[in-house]
Write an enzyme that holds these catalytic residues in place. Structure first.
Site, short mmCIF file in Angstrom:
data_model
loop_
_atom_site.label_atom_id
_atom_site.label_comp_id
_atom_site.label_asym_id
_atom_site.label_seq_id
_atom_site.Cartn_x
_atom_site.Cartn_y
_atom_site.Cartn_z
N HIS A 1 0.92 -1.02 -0.15
CA HIS A 1 0.09 -0.10 -0.04
C HIS A 1 0.93 1.21 0.04
CE1 HIS A 1 -3.36 2.75 1.35
NE2 HIS A 1 -3.99 1.72 0.74
N PHE A 2 1.31 1.80 -0.80
CA PHE A 2 1.79 1.08 -2.20
C PHE A 2 3.27 1.18 -2.44
CE2 PHE A 2 -2.42 3.43 -2.04
CZ PHE A 2 -3.20 2.49 -2.73
#
Length: 140
Positions: free
Chosen positions: A46-47
Site C-alpha cells: 500500500h503502495f
C-alpha cells in the site's frame, strides 16, 4: 502512558497495535501518537512505489485511542469497535509522519460509547470520524 502500559490495557499486538504513546488522558478526552515508519508491514502492498498509510488503519488507531481513554489497567474487559459514522479522509499520511490521534467522549450508555475522533499530522487534520466503541468481557 508508554507502550508497555498500553499493552496492559489493549489486547492488540504487532502489526495491529497502532498507538505508540498516550500523551493526555482523562475520562472524556485522550491524545495519542503513532510514529509512522518506512518499515511498516502495510507499505509492502500500500503502495510500494508511493507508500501511503491506509485510512482504515488511521480509523483503527483512533478506535484504539478511544479504548485507552475508556479503560484502565487491570479491568477484565476489552474494547471492541462497534461502528463508524461520517469518516472523512482529508490528506495522505506518509512514512516519517507522526500521527496525532485525539478523541472526545460524547455519550456513554449501556456499555457503549460514542466518540468524536480526529487524526492530525503536524497540526493538519488528515481524518475525522464518529466512532462507536463497546466493551466485552475479556475471556483470557
Amino acid at each position: 502512558m508508554n507502550i508497555d502500559e498500553i499493552k496492559q490495557i489493549l489486547p492488540h499486538r504487532f502489526p495491529m497495535l497502532l498507538v505508540d504513546r498516550i500523551v493526555e488522558k482523562s475520562e472524556d478526552h485522550a491524545k495519542a501518537i503513532k510514529n509512522v515508519t518506512a518499515s511498516e508491514i502495510f507499505f509492502l502492498g500500500h503502495f510500494p512505489a508511493y507508500p501511503i498509510y491506509p485510512g482504515v488503519l488511521i480509523i483503527e488507531g483512533l478506535a484504539q485511542t478511544a479504548g485507552l481513554m475508556l479503560l484502565n489497567r487491570g479491568e477484565s474487559v476489552i474494547p471492541v469497535f462497534a461502528g463508524i459514522d461520517n469518516a472523512r479522509f482529508k490528506s495522505e499520511v506518509r512514512p516519517g509522519d507522526v500521527l496525532e490521534y485525539e478523541v472526545w467522549l460524547k455519550e456513554r450508555k449501556l456499555g457503549m460509547a460514542k466518540v468524536e475522533a480526529i487524526a492530525k499530522v503536524q497540526g493538519k487534520i488528515v481524518a475525522t470520524a464518529t466512532l462507536l466503541v463497546g466493551v466485552r468481557k475479556n475471556e483470557k
